[in-house]
Design an enzyme around this catalytic site. Structure first.
Site: not given
Length: 433
Positions: A135, A196, A219, A242, A264, A267, A332-333, A366, A420, A425
């Protein structure tokens, strides 16, 4: 009283821990309205397939397509986009692609096998996924770098088919995104987005083949859709906004640090930029840089909202405490903007990516440093890793037990199975004694 441009916190404050928790909190994907809308979209795509995808793409993206065929971009168009780039853009894209490929080729895992004295052989096979979906966001901004970072490790892993989905509001296509798809070897591209697109990839339609895994940012609707289809397909992560966390000892140029925080914040309004530093005077200098430089930024409104709502300049006691707080935040960073970053590096346990020293700026990561920029957010770096070749492969155990090996293992297995209460088994194992 007006809200400050960016919050100032101190680890000495009585309420520091709760203030930090409030700063880090983010749960947009749990919004009930988003959940309901995504649930309905997924159900619609599952039942009506292409017809639902086409209708939703017209409604949300203003597409004028009258068939699914019109929403697929031919390979010739991808190649034309690449050939039509300005020479400087093409050279930059090609260099970034090569660096990303070279880095990820180091992640390839070999098969392995061990052999026991009795002839039993145990091992592991590493095989690529058959088909993956990536995506790539569209709309407010388009990200050719996301194409490279998601498609290249899949290609290196040996994935047979890569399907890319990217929204093109009002039919506007970004040539850099298409060129990146051509360079990265994407097999098919559909101009669809939102929940979708995720549903179509997960369940398949008459025109879009179902994939085994879906990766890439989006998003809140995309994040929620990925959360809901997980189990039907694999996903990379449910990503949040981010983040950057900068640790400074006061040795760097405050304008540099301010711009790293801006990088950052621009974004989106929910992005997070935090600075940790034991030097109060330096924090004041960075704050002055933020105030002065903000007016020069084309995305100043987004940056201002991001810094005011989720940003912070945090005064800490010393560098050891800065590292402790950094490990708690698990950003993240993480930028180690200090004189001796190698001394701090062993103290960092949790971060998506670590940028070591004043010159190792996150913006380079990046686009073209080479390591993947798809990174864990929302403190998930405590248990998650960057996207890589390993995310597009699966490991299969291979078990070859010799006759002697079975005789040795059968009593052990039978004893445990009887314990068990699983008699079949136990008997199955005992047959091999």
């Amino acid at each position: 009283m007006s809200k400050p441009l960016i919050s100032r916190l101190s680890s000495d404050d009585v309420d520091f821990k709760s203030d930090l928790e409030a700063l880090l909190a983010f749960e947009s994907a749990l919004d009930s309205g988003v959940q309901k809308a995504v649930s309905e979209i997924i159900a619609d795509v599952r039942v009506r397939g292409d017809a639902a995808v086409l209708e939703l793409t017209r409604r949300f993206d203003g597409a004028r397509a009258d068939s699914m065929a019109a929403l697929e971009i031919p390979q010739a168009d991808l190649q034309a986009a690449l050939e039509g780039l300005a020479s400087e853009q093409r050279a930059a894209l090609e260099m970034a692609c090569k660096r990303v490929r070279d880095y990820h080729e180091r992640q390839i895992q070999p098969d392995w096998e061990m052999q026991e004295a009795n002839g039993t052989r145990l091992g592991q096979r590493v095989t690529p996924l058959d088909r993956v979906g990536i995506y790539v966001p569209g709309g407010k901004a388009s990200y050719p770098s996301s194409v490279l970072m998601n498609a290249m490790p899949a290609k290196v892993a040996g994935v047979q088919e890569i399907i890319m989905v990217t929204p093109t509001p009002e039919g506007e296509r970004n040539p850099l995104v298409l060129a990146a798809a051509a360079l990265a070897g994407v097999d098919r591209v559909f101009t669809i987005g939102g929940a979708q697109a995720v549903a179509a990839l997960a369940y398949g339609t008459e025109s879009i083949p179902a994939v085994d895994k879906i990766v890439g940012p989006g998003n809140a609707y995309v994040a929620e859709a990925k959360r809901r289809v997980f189990g039907r397909v694999g996903i990379d992560m449910v990503a949040g906004p981010s983040e950057v966390l900068v640790i400074s000892d006061g040795s760097g140029d405050p304008d540099w640090v301010a711009m790293d925080l801006f990088a950052q914040a621009e974004h989106d309004e929910k992005a997070q930029s935090i600075l940790l530093c034991p030097d109060a005077a330096y924090l004041a200098r960075v704050e002055e840089s933020i105030t002065r430089l903000l007016a020069t930024m084309p995305r100043a409104d987004i940056i201002r909202t991001s810094l005011a709502d989720r940003g912070a300049l945090i005064h800490v006691r010393d560098m050891d405490e800065a590292c402790e707080i950094a490990n708690y935040i698990a950003a993240e960073h993480l930028e180690l903007s200090v004189e001796d970053p190698e001394a701090l590096l062993p103290k960092i346990r949790h971060a998506g990516a670590i940028f070591v020293g004043h010159w190792s700026v996150e913006a380079l990561g990046d686009y073209c440093a080479g390591p993947n920029h798809v990174l864990p957010t929302g403190r998930s770096a405590r248990f998650s890793s960057p996207l890589g070749v390993y995310d597009f492969q699966k490991r299969t155990s291979v078990i070859r037990i010799s006759r002697q090996g079975a005789a040795e293992l059968a009593p052990v297995a039978a004893t445990l199975a009887y314990g068990e209460g699983l008699q079949a088994h136990a008997r199955s194992a005992e047959y091999r004694k």
